[in-house]
Design an enzyme around this catalytic site. Structure first.
Site, short mmCIF file in Angstrom:
data_model
loop_
_atom_site.label_atom_id
_atom_site.label_comp_id
_atom_site.label_asym_id
_atom_site.label_seq_id
_atom_site.Cartn_x
_atom_site.Cartn_y
_atom_site.Cartn_z
N LYS A 38 0.84 -1.19 0.00
CA LYS A 38 0.00 0.00 0.00
C LYS A 38 0.88 1.24 0.00
O LYS A 38 1.93 1.28 0.65
CB LYS A 38 -0.88 -0.04 1.25
CG LYS A 38 -1.94 1.04 1.37
CD LYS A 38 -2.79 0.77 2.61
CE LYS A 38 -3.92 1.77 2.75
NZ LYS A 38 -4.80 1.43 3.90
N SER A 115 -9.46 1.02 2.47
CA SER A 115 -8.65 1.88 1.62
C SER A 115 -7.50 1.17 0.92
O SER A 115 -6.83 1.75 0.06
CB SER A 115 -8.08 3.05 2.44
OG SER A 115 -7.22 2.58 3.45
N SER A 139 -9.86 -1.44 6.43
CA SER A 139 -9.20 -1.22 5.14
C SER A 139 -8.49 -2.41 4.55
O SER A 139 -8.07 -2.37 3.39
CB SER A 139 -8.21 -0.04 5.26
OG SER A 139 -8.90 1.15 5.54
#
Length: 396
Positions: A38, A115, A139
């Site tokens: 990420k 996310s 997330s």
């Protein structure tokens, strides 16, 4: 050999993703495997954007690699890309006004969830073997569920977040995705610290409150999944654990998360006048107005929630809930009442483990209308390995 990530069929990578692989050690338990991260984890000599190109412009290259990333490299895995995330991690949808929305390979007309959206999309699209994400309010768990993957939110602080951008440090965790249960377990062996708490799973608690709020079709799919693996699980005991407290628990999470953002992300945004996308801008404005008194009251709610959940999460006990109570929102659906309802219901499900700092694993549990459905098990503090072992057992 590492998976080929020279193309990006699901729009998972940020524009500043490393142009060439960063090779892992020649030997190790993950040798020959590939992974992506990420866009919030430091890699020596590179910058992160946290989902915002303005932040990328003002950021400095990292002096060293985040320990979690380095541990994977030292274990032999090769880093092949940096993935899109929701802007400053402040969404559960899987969209980014600046970089776009990664495509969900398992349901292309639906969002991936966020996310850690790009990380999940990349694993589901076989661009890499596994991916490192982060989970504050869902997330990792939500995109894992929506993309048909295994995902773990670990016991709070069991995986190092040093070298990762903080959002709400009292809730933030590092997590990871994989398609294969055995590899998922191997990644956990590398990342989890030594604070393991032993316990043989002997009690399965079905949290009726969480099933009550879920789409009936999701409940039916999970019921079939549980029946299919019933001989591999202890007898199920339905319990009502949350009751009418669920909305106060969700609201307390929202307030505490926003209050922490005032000290983590908001100062840089305000100092540099960073432009925020729709929805994200409004959330930051909301967060900026949360008072200390509101946070103090929310903390009292959190403490009560934690006590109630930890009373259930004794070593040997696991709690089953739907990972996500709704199907993934459609990609062409504009921000509005439907997406607001999605966030509300989803945060009601994800705040349980978040408040109590408990580990939660999500495993694939079938499909509804062509969309993957995830089944979650919440374990006890330090019981992450038991959940990972359970995933392997159920897949076998």
């Amino acid at each position: 050999m590492p998976a080929d990530s020279t193309n990006d069929p699901v729009h998972a990578l940020v524009p500043h993703s490393p142009g060439r692989p960063i090779e892992g050690a020649a030997n190790g338990p993950l040798a020959g495997r590939s992974f992506m991260i990420k866009d919030m984890f430091a890699v020596e000599g590179l910058k992160v954007s946290n989902g915002n190109p303005g932040f990328y412009e003002i950021a400095e290259p990292a002096n060293e690699t985040a320990p979690a990333v380095q541990a994977l490299l030292d274990a032999g895995a090769t880093l092949t890309g940096s993935t899109i995330c929701d802007e400053f991690f402040y969404s559960l949808l899987g969209d980014n006004a600046h970089y776009g929305a990664p495509i969900n390979p398992r349901a292309k007309d639906r969002h991936t969830g966020g996310s850690s959206c790009g990380a999940a999309a990349a694993v589901a699209a076989r661009m890499c073997d596994f991916a490192l994400g982060a989970d504050t309010g869902g997330s990792v768990r939500i995109p894992a569920s929506f993309c048909g993957l295994y995902g773990l939110r670990p016991t709070f602080a069991r995986i190092s977040l040093d070298g990762a951008t903080p959002m709400a440090p009292r809730f933030d965790t590092a997590g990871f995705f994989a398609r294969d249960a055995k590899l998922f377990r191997e990644v956990g062996n590398v990342l989890l610290d030594e604070r393991r708490v032993e316990g043989a799973i002997g009690q399965l608690i079905v949290v009726e409150d969480m099933f009550d709020q879920a789409d009936p079709r999701i409940v039916e799919a999970i019921g079939h999944a549980l029946a299919h693996v019933g001989d591999k699980l202890p007898p199920a005991e339905p319990r009502r654990i949350v009751g009418e407290a669920i909305e106060p628990w969700r609201e307390a999470f929202r307030i505490l998360q926003g209050h922490e953002i005032q000290e983590t992300l908001l100062p840089a945004i305000e100092k540099h006048g960073l432009k925020l996308g729709p929805g994200i801008k409004e959330r930051f404005e909301m967060a900026s107005k949360i008072t200390d008194e509101e946070a103090d009251e929310a903390q009292k709610v959190r403490e009560k929630a934690t006590m109630r959940l930890q009373a259930q999460a004794q070593p040997g006990n696991i709690m089953a809930i739907p990972t996500a109570p709704t199907l993934p929102p459609k990609r062409d659906e504009a921000e509005g009442e439907a997406t607001a309802r999605f966030r509300k219901l989803t945060l009601q499900a994800t705040c349980l483990a978040g408040h109590a700092g408990l580990p939660q694993i999500t495993i694939p549990a079938g499909e509804v209308d062509g969309c993957p459905v995830g089944l979650s098990f919440i374990g006890w503090h330090g019981g992450d390995e038991a959940l990972l072992d359970l995933a392997v057992k159920l897949a076998g």
